[in-house]
Design a protein around this motif. Sequence first.
Motif, PDB file in Angstrom:
ATOM      1  N   THR A  53       0.846  -1.186   0.000  1.00 12.27           N
ATOM      2  CA  THR A  53       0.000   0.000   0.000  1.00 12.27           C
ATOM      3  C   THR A  53       0.885   1.240   0.000  1.00 12.27           C
ATOM      4  O   THR A  53       2.029   1.199   0.432  1.00 12.27           O
ATOM      5  N   THR A  99      -9.950  -4.479   0.829  1.00 12.25           N
ATOM      6  CA  THR A  99     -11.382  -4.713   0.999  1.00 12.25           C
ATOM      7  C   THR A  99     -11.787  -6.055   0.386  1.00 12.25           C
ATOM      8  O   THR A  99     -12.583  -6.801   0.960  1.00 12.25           O
ATOM      9  N   SER A 150     -20.520   0.999   2.794  1.00  9.45           N
ATOM     10  CA  SER A 150     -19.692   1.955   2.048  1.00  9.45           C
ATOM     11  C   SER A 150     -18.285   1.913   2.609  1.00  9.45           C
ATOM     12  O   SER A 150     -18.098   1.768   3.820  1.00  9.45           O
ATOM     13  N   VAL A 151     -17.304   2.057   1.748  1.00  8.44           N
ATOM     14  CA  VAL A 151     -15.901   2.032   2.200  1.00  8.44           C
ATOM     15  C   VAL A 151     -14.986   2.731   1.218  1.00  8.44           C
ATOM     16  O   VAL A 151     -15.272   2.789   0.025  1.00  8.44           O
ATOM     17  N   GLY A 152     -13.883   3.242   1.716  1.00 12.28           N
ATOM     18  CA  GLY A 152     -12.812   3.745   0.861  1.00 12.28           C
ATOM     19  C   GLY A 152     -12.507   5.202   1.052  1.00 12.28           C
ATOM     20  O   GLY A 152     -11.380   5.636   0.887  1.00 12.28           O
ATOM     21  N   GLU A 153     -13.522   5.976   1.387  1.00  3.76           N
ATOM     22  CA  GLU A 153     -13.342   7.409   1.586  1.00  3.76           C
ATOM     23  C   GLU A 153     -14.594   7.920   2.290  1.00  3.76           C
ATOM     24  O   GLU A 153     -15.602   7.198   2.370  1.00  3.76           O
ATOM     25  N   TRP A 208     -15.149   2.649   8.267  1.00 11.21           N
ATOM     26  CA  TRP A 208     -13.804   3.237   8.192  1.00 11.21           C
ATOM     27  C   TRP A 208     -12.769   2.207   8.604  1.00 11.21           C
ATOM     28  O   TRP A 208     -12.889   1.606   9.674  1.00 11.21           O
ATOM     29  N   THR A 212      -5.832  -0.665   4.957  1.00  9.40           N
ATOM     30  CA  THR A 212      -5.068  -1.876   4.662  1.00  9.40           C
ATOM     31  C   THR A 212      -4.401  -2.388   5.943  1.00  9.40           C
ATOM     32  O   THR A 212      -4.399  -3.588   6.231  1.00  9.40           O
ATOM     33  N   GLU A 213      -3.875  -1.470   6.697  1.00  8.40           N
ATOM     34  CA  GLU A 213      -3.121  -1.810   7.903  1.00  8.40           C
ATOM     35  C   GLU A 213      -3.991  -2.373   9.013  1.00  8.40           C
ATOM     36  O   GLU A 213      -3.503  -3.077   9.895  1.00  8.40           O
ATOM     37  N   ILE A 244     -14.879  11.375   9.734  1.00  8.77           N
ATOM     38  CA  ILE A 244     -13.532  11.248   9.183  1.00  8.77           C
ATOM     39  C   ILE A 244     -13.317  12.379   8.177  1.00  8.77           C
ATOM     40  O   ILE A 244     -14.168  12.615   7.314  1.00  8.77           O
ATOM     41  N   ASN A 251      -6.508  10.168  -2.103  1.00  7.37           N
ATOM     42  CA  ASN A 251      -7.501   9.111  -2.193  1.00  7.37           C
ATOM     43  C   ASN A 251      -8.289   9.286  -3.493  1.00  7.37           C
ATOM     44  O   ASN A 251      -9.198  10.086  -3.581  1.00  7.37           O
ATOM     45  N   GLY A 262     -11.297   6.136  -3.887  1.00  3.59           N
ATOM     46  CA  GLY A 262     -11.147   5.174  -2.803  1.00  3.59           C
ATOM     47  C   GLY A 262      -9.834   4.410  -2.817  1.00  3.59           C
ATOM     48  O   GLY A 262      -9.616   3.538  -2.000  1.00  3.59           O
ATOM     49  N   ARG A 282      -5.686   4.431  -2.547  1.00  2.00           N
ATOM     50  CA  ARG A 282      -4.617   5.248  -1.986  1.00  2.00           C
ATOM     51  C   ARG A 282      -3.455   5.403  -2.930  1.00  2.00           C
ATOM     52  O   ARG A 282      -2.940   4.432  -3.440  1.00  2.00           O
TER      53      ARG A 282
HETATM   54  C1  6R9 Z   1     -10.311  -0.065   3.473  1.00  3.14           C
HETATM   55  C2  6R9 Z   1      -9.472   0.900   2.709  1.00  3.14           C
HETATM   56  C3  6R9 Z   1      -7.422   3.640   3.767  1.00  3.14           C
HETATM   57  C4  6R9 Z   1      -7.780   5.097   3.769  1.00  3.14           C
HETATM   58  C5  6R9 Z   1      -8.056   5.611   5.155  1.00  3.14           C
HETATM   59  C6  6R9 Z   1      -9.008   6.756   4.876  1.00  3.14           C
HETATM   60  C7  6R9 Z   1      -9.812   6.271   3.707  1.00  3.14           C
HETATM   61  C8  6R9 Z   1     -11.397   4.324   4.020  1.00  3.14           C
HETATM   62  C9  6R9 Z   1     -13.164   5.317   4.809  1.00  3.14           C
HETATM   63  C10 6R9 Z   1     -12.150   6.280   4.617  1.00  3.14           C
HETATM   64  C11 6R9 Z   1     -13.543   7.920   5.409  1.00  3.14           C
HETATM   65  C12 6R9 Z   1     -14.441   5.766   5.315  1.00  3.14           C
HETATM   66  N1  6R9 Z   1     -11.071   5.629   4.117  1.00  3.14           N
HETATM   67  N2  6R9 Z   1     -12.659   4.125   4.419  1.00  3.14           N
HETATM   68  N3  6R9 Z   1     -12.340   7.577   4.921  1.00  3.14           N
HETATM   69  N4  6R9 Z   1     -14.565   7.085   5.602  1.00  3.14           N
HETATM   70  N5  6R9 Z   1     -15.467   4.932   5.499  1.00  3.14           N
HETATM   71  O1  6R9 Z   1      -9.992   1.712   1.984  1.00  3.14           O
HETATM   72  O2  6R9 Z   1      -8.126   0.774   2.888  1.00  3.14           O
HETATM   73  O3  6R9 Z   1      -6.997   1.402   0.707  1.00  3.14           O
HETATM   74  O4  6R9 Z   1      -5.727   1.250   2.875  1.00  3.14           O
HETATM   75  O5  6R9 Z   1      -7.322   3.137   2.446  1.00  3.14           O
HETATM   76  O6  6R9 Z   1      -8.977   5.310   3.044  1.00  3.14           O
HETATM   77  O7  6R9 Z   1      -8.293   7.895   4.517  1.00  3.14           O
HETATM   78  O8  6R9 Z   1      -6.862   6.014   5.783  1.00  3.14           O
HETATM   79  P1  6R9 Z   1      -6.972   1.609   2.175  1.00  3.14           P
END
Ligand code: 6R9
Length: 659
Positions: A274, A321, A395-398, A423, A426-427, A522, A531, A534, A536
């Motif tokens: 990542t 994910t 929902s995930v990623g941002e 939220w 990867t870590e 967040i 981002n 979604g 990185r």
């Molecule tokens: C699972 C995933 C991580 C980064 C994280 C943050 C952003 C992910 C989020 C979110 C706001 C959410 N992030 N989910 N920000 N609301 N529900 O995406 O892992 O690819 O490592 O990204 O994504 O900034 O630090 P990864």
Amino acid sequence: MSHEDIESMMREKRTFEPPKEHRDKAYITSMEEYEKLYKRSMDDPDGFWGERSEELIHWFKKWDTVADYDLHKPEVKWFSGGRTNIAYNCLDRHVQNGRRNKAAIIWQGEPEEDVRVYTYQMLHTEVCRFANVLKSMGVKKGDRVSLYLPMIPELAIAMLACTRIGAIHSIVFAGFSAVSLQNRIQDCEAKVLVTSDAVLRAGRTIPLKPNADEAMSKSPSIQKCVVVRRAGNEVTMQDGRDVWWHEVMEDESISGECDCEEMEAEDTAFILYTSGSTGKPKGVVHTTGGYLTYVAHTTQWVFDLHDEDVYWCTADIGWITGHSYIVYGPLALGGTSLMFEGVPSYPSPARYWKVVEKFKVNIFYTAPTVVRALMREGVEWTRKHDLSSLRVLGSVGEPINPEAWMWYFKYVGNEKLPICDTWWQTETGGILISALPYATPLKPGSATMPMPGVEAAIVRADGSDASPNEGGHLVIKQPWPGILRGVFGDPARYKSTYFERFPGMYESGDGARVDDEGYFWIMGRLDDVINVSGHRMGTAEIESALVAHEAVAEAAVVGMPHQVKGETIYAYVTLKGDVEESEELRKELRAWVRTEIGPIATPEVLQFAEGLPKTRSGKIMRRVLRKIAASKYDDFGDTSTLADPGVITELIEGKRSLL
Ligand code: 6R9
């Protein structure tokens, strides 16, 4: 619903109560229950996690200690002394416990007629066969295997085959370039690469094997390459190194039975690269017992996954994910996971909804960028199909902006389905902050509250606790089972990236605030990570790709707000003295980044700049570059430390002439 309606709703600060329908069957049914579990997990973490793991995971040998850690060192161990196997938990025990003929993976290929269903028994056999193929190639416990594949069942089979024999997989997203693949193979010295002839995407056939060939030509560690035939396009096979998946799998001597390796809880399960704020991508290391416990735990409570559900996570397995919530979490629970090869907009923006209707999907987990893209296409596409099977949305990623949240809620969720904004990173291995669908009242745009067992907090730069509503650094104050255990081959980076700035805590790199009611909001990355849809991307990585081009003297990359992607890449490039600016060169540089890293890293805008805003000590003032990229020219803050303040005016003029 019009734009104004959404706006006024936001002003009302409405919250949405969890649905009553299906609630009596849910795992967690009220806020009181959540609060009780949360309190228990904080008062007695060992008791809490010990019970969860025993409930969810089959251990060949029970552990001696639940958690054993010192975040100052840092050193983290979960379930020490215990022995288990991820593939056993995802397959064998379900085969033995009555789910033999249940669909484990339903695969929908990009062409509508390409559907494959693997029952637990079938998947078990395929996984055993491929595990035996890997063994026949000399792969042993601890060896690394790189997987560079599109979203086809062979990817899941290869993952489970690795974990079955204790080999460490490193999946490289098929959208990455040859150079990115090569770096990732070299960093972990993979012995075997599994790839395919091509990727099918939006009606096109994109060759993949040539990238693999290029990467392997500079990767001496690779001994064998297994190639899946997906598209049937011409590929070159190197004698003695390359073999076809279908040929080795059909070999008479390959058995459909293969014993599981009994893994120590802390044995490495996989590596996933990542992007970070500096240097090359880091290989995030996840181990066996804790990761498995954590993904099973979160899949069950966040998605409320039950035996009869069809569960669909739209991510690509090339990202965390997909690892955690297409393969390991749902299969650990004996669920039915839908795996989809296509894209949301092809052949029409109704594709996802067609898939939902076709398989009567109950749980649907996607990314805000997808929601925004589909929102732009108009609501009629959601109405072409029956979405009434849906029960939980994720929902995930941002961060999901309230407008997209409302659209998702109204048109996909028919104003009654819970949206779990999850939220995590990867870590973190799995979800850390999310609503629980039948317990948590929702606020559009908030990821709501930490999962039981997760001590999330907001701290100031000095590490002290922030007050309610005060923005700060999002940290986790004690480890959870899914936390990363290292950066492959680089313990110093593991420590400095996550555990140094706030001693005794895990630093996420994200900014956030907590409101008066304990809801987390967040705000995005605080470091130089962008981002994009979604995904990185480290700015440093893109900059170093740019300066590797012979025409470039210097480059600075920042994120620029984008309606659909959340952020896109904006690059400022200073050319070498004797090089002329031109449209061709601009195109060439964008294409260069694309081949160096991959399409997702392509700068949306590339501006030539005579000079960059630097402080007298030589640091680039990114804050200024971000403002210019966003066309916000009013307030640059304190620029008194700039060596040449005139640069700002030049950059603004340069930007204006671009448009
Ligand atoms: C699972 C995933 C991580 C980064 C994280 C943050 C952003 C992910 C989020 C979110 C706001 C959410 N992030 N989910 N920000 N609301 N529900 O995406 O892992 O690819 O490592 O990204 O994504 O900034 O630090 P990864």
